[in-house]
Design a protein around this motif. Structure first.
Motif, mmCIF file in Angstrom:
data_model
loop_
_atom_site.group_PDB
_atom_site.id
_atom_site.type_symbol
_atom_site.label_atom_id
_atom_site.label_comp_id
_atom_site.label_asym_id
_atom_site.label_seq_id
_atom_site.Cartn_x
_atom_site.Cartn_y
_atom_site.Cartn_z
ATOM 1 N N LEU A 171 0.843 -1.191 0.000
ATOM 2 C CA LEU A 171 0.000 0.000 0.000
ATOM 3 C C LEU A 171 0.882 1.247 0.000
ATOM 4 N N ILE A 172 2.005 1.157 0.698
ATOM 5 C CA ILE A 172 2.944 2.283 0.767
ATOM 6 C C ILE A 172 3.919 2.205 -0.406
ATOM 7 N N ALA A 173 4.679 1.134 -0.481
ATOM 8 C CA ALA A 173 5.643 0.959 -1.580
ATOM 9 C C ALA A 173 6.314 -0.389 -1.451
ATOM 10 N N LYS A 174 6.761 -0.921 -2.568
ATOM 11 C CA LYS A 174 7.583 -2.124 -2.561
ATOM 12 C C LYS A 174 9.030 -1.723 -2.284
ATOM 13 N N ALA A 175 9.859 -2.712 -2.010
ATOM 14 C CA ALA A 175 11.286 -2.443 -1.860
ATOM 15 C C ALA A 175 11.835 -1.924 -3.183
ATOM 16 N N MET A 176 12.731 -0.946 -3.104
ATOM 17 C CA MET A 176 13.217 -0.294 -4.318
ATOM 18 C C MET A 176 14.715 -0.045 -4.230
ATOM 19 N N PRO A 177 15.382 0.116 -5.381
ATOM 20 C CA PRO A 177 16.791 0.488 -5.362
ATOM 21 C C PRO A 177 16.954 1.845 -4.680
ATOM 22 N N PRO A 178 18.107 2.101 -4.071
ATOM 23 C CA PRO A 178 18.276 3.330 -3.270
ATOM 24 C C PRO A 178 18.071 4.613 -4.061
ATOM 25 N N GLU A 179 18.451 4.624 -5.334
ATOM 26 C CA GLU A 179 18.331 5.850 -6.106
ATOM 27 C C GLU A 179 16.878 6.261 -6.366
ATOM 28 N N GLU A 180 15.948 5.311 -6.166
ATOM 29 C CA GLU A 180 14.532 5.625 -6.407
ATOM 30 C C GLU A 180 13.840 6.229 -5.191
ATOM 31 N N LEU A 181 14.420 6.079 -4.004
ATOM 32 C CA LEU A 181 13.712 6.477 -2.785
ATOM 33 C C LEU A 181 13.418 7.983 -2.699
ATOM 34 N N PRO A 182 14.375 8.884 -2.980
ATOM 35 C CA PRO A 182 14.041 10.312 -2.887
ATOM 36 C C PRO A 182 12.888 10.719 -3.795
ATOM 37 N N GLY A 183 12.875 10.230 -5.026
ATOM 38 C CA GLY A 183 11.781 10.545 -5.943
ATOM 39 C C GLY A 183 10.460 9.984 -5.456
ATOM 40 N N TRP A 184 10.523 8.741 -4.937
ATOM 41 C CA TRP A 184 9.291 8.158 -4.389
ATOM 42 C C TRP A 184 8.766 9.016 -3.247
ATOM 43 N N ASN A 185 9.651 9.478 -2.368
ATOM 44 C CA ASN A 185 9.218 10.252 -1.207
ATOM 45 C C ASN A 185 8.569 11.570 -1.626
ATOM 46 N N ARG A 186 9.102 12.206 -2.662
ATOM 47 C CA ARG A 186 8.484 13.444 -3.150
ATOM 48 C C ARG A 186 7.084 13.176 -3.683
ATOM 49 N N ALA A 187 6.938 12.110 -4.449
ATOM 50 C CA ALA A 187 5.616 11.771 -4.992
ATOM 51 C C ALA A 187 4.663 11.323 -3.894
ATOM 52 N N HIS A 188 5.221 10.683 -2.858
ATOM 53 C CA HIS A 188 4.406 10.182 -1.753
ATOM 54 C C HIS A 188 3.702 11.319 -1.009
ATOM 55 N N GLY A 189 4.272 12.509 -1.058
ATOM 56 C CA GLY A 189 3.665 13.648 -0.381
ATOM 57 C C GLY A 189 2.237 13.913 -0.818
ATOM 58 N N ALA A 190 1.924 13.573 -2.058
ATOM 59 C CA ALA A 190 0.564 13.808 -2.562
ATOM 60 C C ALA A 190 -0.455 12.873 -1.922
ATOM 61 N N ARG A 191 -0.003 11.798 -1.277
ATOM 62 C CA ARG A 191 -0.910 10.811 -0.683
ATOM 63 C C ARG A 191 -1.159 11.044 0.804
ATOM 64 N N LEU A 192 -0.450 11.973 1.396
ATOM 65 C CA LEU A 192 -0.490 12.116 2.840
ATOM 66 C C LEU A 192 -1.880 12.453 3.356
ATOM 67 N N ALA A 193 -2.607 13.257 2.610
ATOM 68 C CA ALA A 193 -3.955 13.630 3.071
ATOM 69 C C ALA A 193 -4.855 12.398 3.181
ATOM 70 N N THR A 194 -4.673 11.456 2.267
ATOM 71 C CA THR A 194 -5.477 10.224 2.294
ATOM 72 C C THR A 194 -5.063 9.323 3.438
ATOM 73 N N LEU A 195 -3.751 9.278 3.735
ATOM 74 C CA LEU A 195 -3.247 8.340 4.728
ATOM 75 C C LEU A 195 -3.359 8.842 6.150
ATOM 76 N N ARG A 196 -3.428 10.133 6.346
ATOM 77 C CA ARG A 196 -3.421 10.661 7.707
ATOM 78 C C ARG A 196 -4.644 10.250 8.500
ATOM 79 N N ALA A 197 -4.403 10.045 9.793
ATOM 80 C CA ALA A 197 -5.496 9.684 10.684
ATOM 81 C C ALA A 197 -6.377 10.901 10.921
ATOM 82 N N ALA A 198 -7.663 10.651 11.133
ATOM 83 C CA ALA A 198 -8.595 11.745 11.417
ATOM 84 C C ALA A 198 -8.244 12.368 12.760
ATOM 85 N N PRO A 199 -8.324 13.704 12.873
ATOM 86 C CA PRO A 199 -7.973 14.364 14.134
ATOM 87 C C PRO A 199 -8.967 14.016 15.235
#
Length: 415
Positions: A387-415
């Protein structure tokens, strides 16, 4: 028997299944299931009254169905026997079980084989079937890793050469905070992409390394590469925790404590950034030397995680003997817990135990948003899975993390 589709179909239905086989000795319930299949986008629906007739239908078809819906209680051949026959024949089709019995029975049968994707109470409901079709036809993450040819087995010289030439490298699976969805750390996982055989599964080459006495060499290269990569991310402002698997066989080596500490100092990491994962089942045979190494590493400030919690027989004993800082719950208790009461109870109990022992918690194998929400409700600390991500080569992680920011609103717990 093959039914014809009705004229109108649900425009909001999931992507159409090529074909579905419905097996039920009750004509009324079978026809109800057939109608729902067509309404939800099935292109072709086959019918059978019992398991033997279902096998005959499968033998006549030029292509296997996309899904089988089977009643557990039928004459001549019931659903359980049919599942066993399909497994013996090597047929791997997603199977949905139907039963009027309680969830405990469905949960029990669901563990019989990987092909069983869901157990549903009769009568079949439209919303339940729609959820199954979405899950089966639109999986959270496609399997894209290339598998090696089954007729070309690996052998010890291949493993020795891979270690010598740097052919085994770490990939990194993100671990995220279950409240915020933010990236908190990674788990380093050994990957061997052979130039001819393709991706060699870790559950083949790691046991071979242990048998051949090469586990020290394998772990050393994983520690060196993983620590260096973590330090490189840190130099760019990306401070992460690093989880790495340790074999109890290796922990008994008198040099391991010094080697891990030396690598930590060399790469400028804090001991608190490093979590050493020890599989629960293997801890039964942990020697006094391994026990001593774990205590010394904890005194130095390294984190200790009991991995695959719940799969062994000595969980509570190990938690009382070794100063663990983290409890990692095996995916078998996480995946699908939102729809299985028995898994939910075990999951909640494990998380409550960890809370009372003041341990951080990690859930692995998270593939569905519903399971993610359950972990939030139960107070799990971090999670990993497709749901979050599969294991990836190290060079892919920074790009994945930037793109992952768009999903945070969906993943965050309700206040």
């Amino acid at each position: 028997m093959t039914a014809a589709p009705p004229c109108e179909q649900d425009p909001d239905a999931p992507a159409a299944a090529r074909s579905i086989l419905v097996i039920d000795d009750s004509e009324v319930q079978r026809r109800h299931a057939v109608r729902l299949c067509f309404e939800l986008g099935a292109l072709e629906v086959h019918e059978a009254c019992h398991g033997r007739q279902a096998l005959e239908v499968l033998a006549r078809l030029s292509a296997l169905p996309s899904l089988i819906i089977v009643d557990l209680e039928m004459p001549e051949m019931d659903g359980i026997e049919l599942i066993e026959v399909l497994q013996q024949q090597g047929v791997r089709i997603p199977i949905v079980l139907l039963s009027g019995h309680g969830d405990a029975l469905l949960d029990s049968v669901q563990t019989m084989g990987a092909s069983v994707v869901r157990g549903l109470r009769k009568p079949l409901e439209r919303a339940d079937l729609q959820g199954v079709l979405r899950e089966v036809l639109s999986p959270a993450e496609p399997v894209i890793e290339r598998r090696r040819a089954p007729h070309l087995p690996i052998d010890p010289p291949m493993l020795v050469e891979a270690l010598r030439s740097g052919g085994i490298v770490p990939h990194f699976q993100p671990k995220v905070d279950t409240r915020t969805g933010l990236l908190r750390g990674v788990e380093a996982l050994a990957r061997w992409q052979h130039p001819l055989l393709g991706m060699v599964p870790p559950d083949e080459f790691i046991p071979m390394a242990e048998r051949m006495g090469l586990i020290h060499d394998l772990t050393r290269t994983m520690v060196e590469q993983s620590f260096a990569q973590c330090a490189a991310w840190q130099s760019r402002g990306m401070r992460l925790t690093l989880a790495i698997n340790m074999s109890p066989q290796l922990l008994a080596n008198p040099d391991i404590f010094g080697e891990i500490c030396a690598q930590q100092v060399r790469h400028g990491l804090s001991p608190s950034q490093v979590v050493l994962e020890i599989t629960e089942g293997s801890m039964v045979e942990t020697s006094s030397a391994a026990h001593s190494a774990l205590v010394r590493l904890r005194l130095r400030g390294f984190g200790l995680s009991i991995d695959d919690y719940g799969t062994g027989f000595s969980s509570l004993q190990q938690l009382s003997r070794i100063p663990f800082t983290e409890l990692k719950i095996d995916r078998s208790f996480v995946h699908g817990a939102h729809r299985r009461k028995s898994l939910r109870v075990i999951l909640e109990s494990a998380l409550e135990l960890a809370r009372r022992l003041q341990l951080s918690t990690v859930a692995e194998g998270v593939e569905h948003l519903e399971d993610w929400r359950l972990l939030q409700d139960f107070g799990c600390t971090t999670a990993q899975g497709w749901l979050i991500a599969k294991a990836m080569p190290p060079e892919e992680l920074p790009g994945w993390n930037r793109a992952h920011g768009a999903r945070l609103a969906t993943l965050r717990a309700a206040p």
